[in-house]
Motif scaffolding. Structure first.
Motif, PDB file in Angstrom:
ATOM      1  N   TYR A 247       0.533  -1.344  -0.495  1.00 24.61           N
ATOM      2  CA  TYR A 247       0.141  -0.208   0.132  1.00 24.61           C
ATOM      3  C   TYR A 247       0.451   1.185   0.210  1.00 24.61           C
ATOM      4  CZ  TYR A 247      -3.690  -3.371   0.862  1.00 24.61           C
ATOM      5  OH  TYR A 247      -3.907  -4.760   1.337  1.00 24.61           O
ATOM      6  N   SER A 248       1.194   1.123  -0.799  1.00 28.46           N
ATOM      7  CA  SER A 248       2.225   2.778  -1.158  1.00 28.46           C
ATOM      8  C   SER A 248       1.655   3.672  -2.159  1.00 28.46           C
ATOM      9  CB  SER A 248       3.408   2.788  -2.045  1.00 28.46           C
ATOM     10  OG  SER A 248       3.004   2.143  -3.291  1.00 28.46           O
TER      11      SER A 248
ATOM     12  N   TYR B 134      -6.682  17.080  -5.158  1.00 25.00           N
ATOM     13  CA  TYR B 134      -5.862  15.816  -4.506  1.00 25.00           C
ATOM     14  C   TYR B 134      -4.599  15.865  -5.391  1.00 25.00           C
ATOM     15  CZ  TYR B 134     -10.065  14.174  -3.602  1.00 25.00           C
ATOM     16  OH  TYR B 134     -11.909  14.113  -3.017  1.00 25.00           O
TER      17      TYR B 134
ATOM     18  N   GLN C 288       9.051   7.440  -4.704  1.00 23.80           N
ATOM     19  CA  GLN C 288       8.921   8.767  -4.164  1.00 23.80           C
ATOM     20  C   GLN C 288       8.451   9.989  -5.054  1.00 23.80           C
ATOM     21  OE1 GLN C 288       9.502   8.603  -1.300  1.00 23.80           O
ATOM     22  NE2 GLN C 288       9.836   5.875  -1.408  1.00 23.80           N
TER      23      GLN C 288
ATOM     24  N   GLU D 248       0.650  10.832  -4.214  1.00 19.92           N
ATOM     25  CA  GLU D 248       2.520  10.257  -3.964  1.00 19.92           C
ATOM     26  C   GLU D 248       2.107   8.534  -4.568  1.00 19.92           C
ATOM     27  OE1 GLU D 248       3.804  11.678  -0.380  1.00 19.92           O
ATOM     28  OE2 GLU D 248       2.189  13.147  -0.296  1.00 19.92           O
ATOM     29  N   ASN D 249       2.999   8.043  -5.129  1.00 19.15           N
ATOM     30  CA  ASN D 249       3.871   7.499  -5.007  1.00 19.15           C
ATOM     31  C   ASN D 249       4.638   6.791  -3.971  1.00 19.15           C
ATOM     32  OD1 ASN D 249       5.326   4.426  -5.639  1.00 19.15           O
ATOM     33  ND2 ASN D 249       5.600   5.613  -7.527  1.00 19.15           N
ATOM     34  N   ASN D 250       4.740   6.307  -3.150  1.00 17.96           N
ATOM     35  CA  ASN D 250       5.779   5.745  -2.061  1.00 17.96           C
ATOM     36  C   ASN D 250       6.162   4.803  -1.660  1.00 17.96           C
ATOM     37  OD1 ASN D 250       5.486   8.457  -0.130  1.00 17.96           O
ATOM     38  ND2 ASN D 250       3.510   8.365   0.420  1.00 17.96           N
TER      39      ASN D 250
ATOM     40  N   LYS E 265       5.034  12.355  -6.872  1.00 19.00           N
ATOM     41  CA  LYS E 265       3.656  13.357  -6.585  1.00 19.00           C
ATOM     42  C   LYS E 265       3.243  13.506  -7.704  1.00 19.00           C
ATOM     43  CE  LYS E 265       5.301  14.785  -2.035  1.00 19.00           C
ATOM     44  NZ  LYS E 265       5.184  15.844  -1.189  1.00 19.00           N
TER      45      LYS E 265
ATOM     46  N   LYS F 110      -0.218   7.219  -1.318  1.00 18.73           N
ATOM     47  CA  LYS F 110      -0.635   8.503  -0.598  1.00 18.73           C
ATOM     48  C   LYS F 110      -1.471   9.383  -1.604  1.00 18.73           C
ATOM     49  CE  LYS F 110       0.964  11.291   2.927  1.00 18.73           C
ATOM     50  NZ  LYS F 110       2.001  12.158   3.662  1.00 18.73           N
TER      51      LYS F 110
ATOM     52  N   SER G  97      -3.532  12.782  -0.398  1.00 13.95           N
ATOM     53  CA  SER G  97      -3.934  13.594   0.578  1.00 13.95           C
ATOM     54  C   SER G  97      -5.221  14.533   0.204  1.00 13.95           C
ATOM     55  CB  SER G  97      -3.468  15.578  -0.137  1.00 13.95           C
ATOM     56  OG  SER G  97      -4.099  15.570  -1.314  1.00 13.95           O
TER      57      SER G  97
ATOM     58  N   TYR H 231      -8.069   0.924  -5.210  1.00 12.83           N
ATOM     59  CA  TYR H 231      -8.008   1.483  -4.554  1.00 12.83           C
ATOM     60  C   TYR H 231      -9.568   1.477  -4.578  1.00 12.83           C
ATOM     61  CZ  TYR H 231      -3.474   1.114  -3.212  1.00 12.83           C
ATOM     62  OH  TYR H 231      -1.997   1.276  -2.867  1.00 12.83           O
TER      63      TYR H 231
END
Length: 134
Positions: free
Chosen positions: A18-19, A41, A76, A44-46, A78, A21, A23, A122
């Motif tokens: 679950y990477s 929105y 990482q 982010e790819n974490n 956005k 994210k 806002s 998601y």
């Protein structure tokens, strides 16, 4: 000891899997009948992998729009997206909700001479209220 090991593996898989994210994922807008509302929105790819994101509404129509609806994010990275929901004379007054579908596709995972593809979907509930003109 086995329980501790299972717990650690479970937590690591959740962090890796679950990477995404996002806002403040709630739309929660009041829309006057015949008008539209929008919200920006940040996605982010974490993770440590490049990913393709595809976005759309579950109940698509010409009054709901996501821009951009497909893009690539580096590890990482956005990206800002714009979600717009409009109404017309046929839209009922009151509370509404729809699901914003986000498909996340990992590209080029290669480990031990094998290729694997991991895709996640998601479903983010978007609530809004339609009110009459004053």
């Amino acid at each position: 000891m086995k329980i501790l090991l299972k717990t650690i593996v479970f937590l690591l898989l959740n962090v890796v899997t679950y990477s995404l994210k996002m806002s403040d994922p709630t739309f929660d807008k009041k829309i006057i009948k015949g008008e539209k509302a929008s919200k920006i929105y940040t996605i982010e790819n974490n993770s440590l992998d490049k990913k393709i994101y595809e976005l759309k509404f579950e109940n698509e129509n010409n009054l709901k729009k996501v821009t951009p609806n497909r893009f690539l994010l580096n590890p990482q990275g956005k990206k800002d997206i714009l979600v717009e929901i409009g109404t017309n004379s046929k839209t009922e007054i009151g509370s509404h909700e729809d699901l914003l579908i986000i498909r996340e596709k990992v590209i080029n995972i290669e480990k031990n001479n094998s290729s694997t593809s991991i895709n996640m979907t998601y479903r983010v509930k978007q609530k809004y209220i339609v009110d009459k003109k004053e």
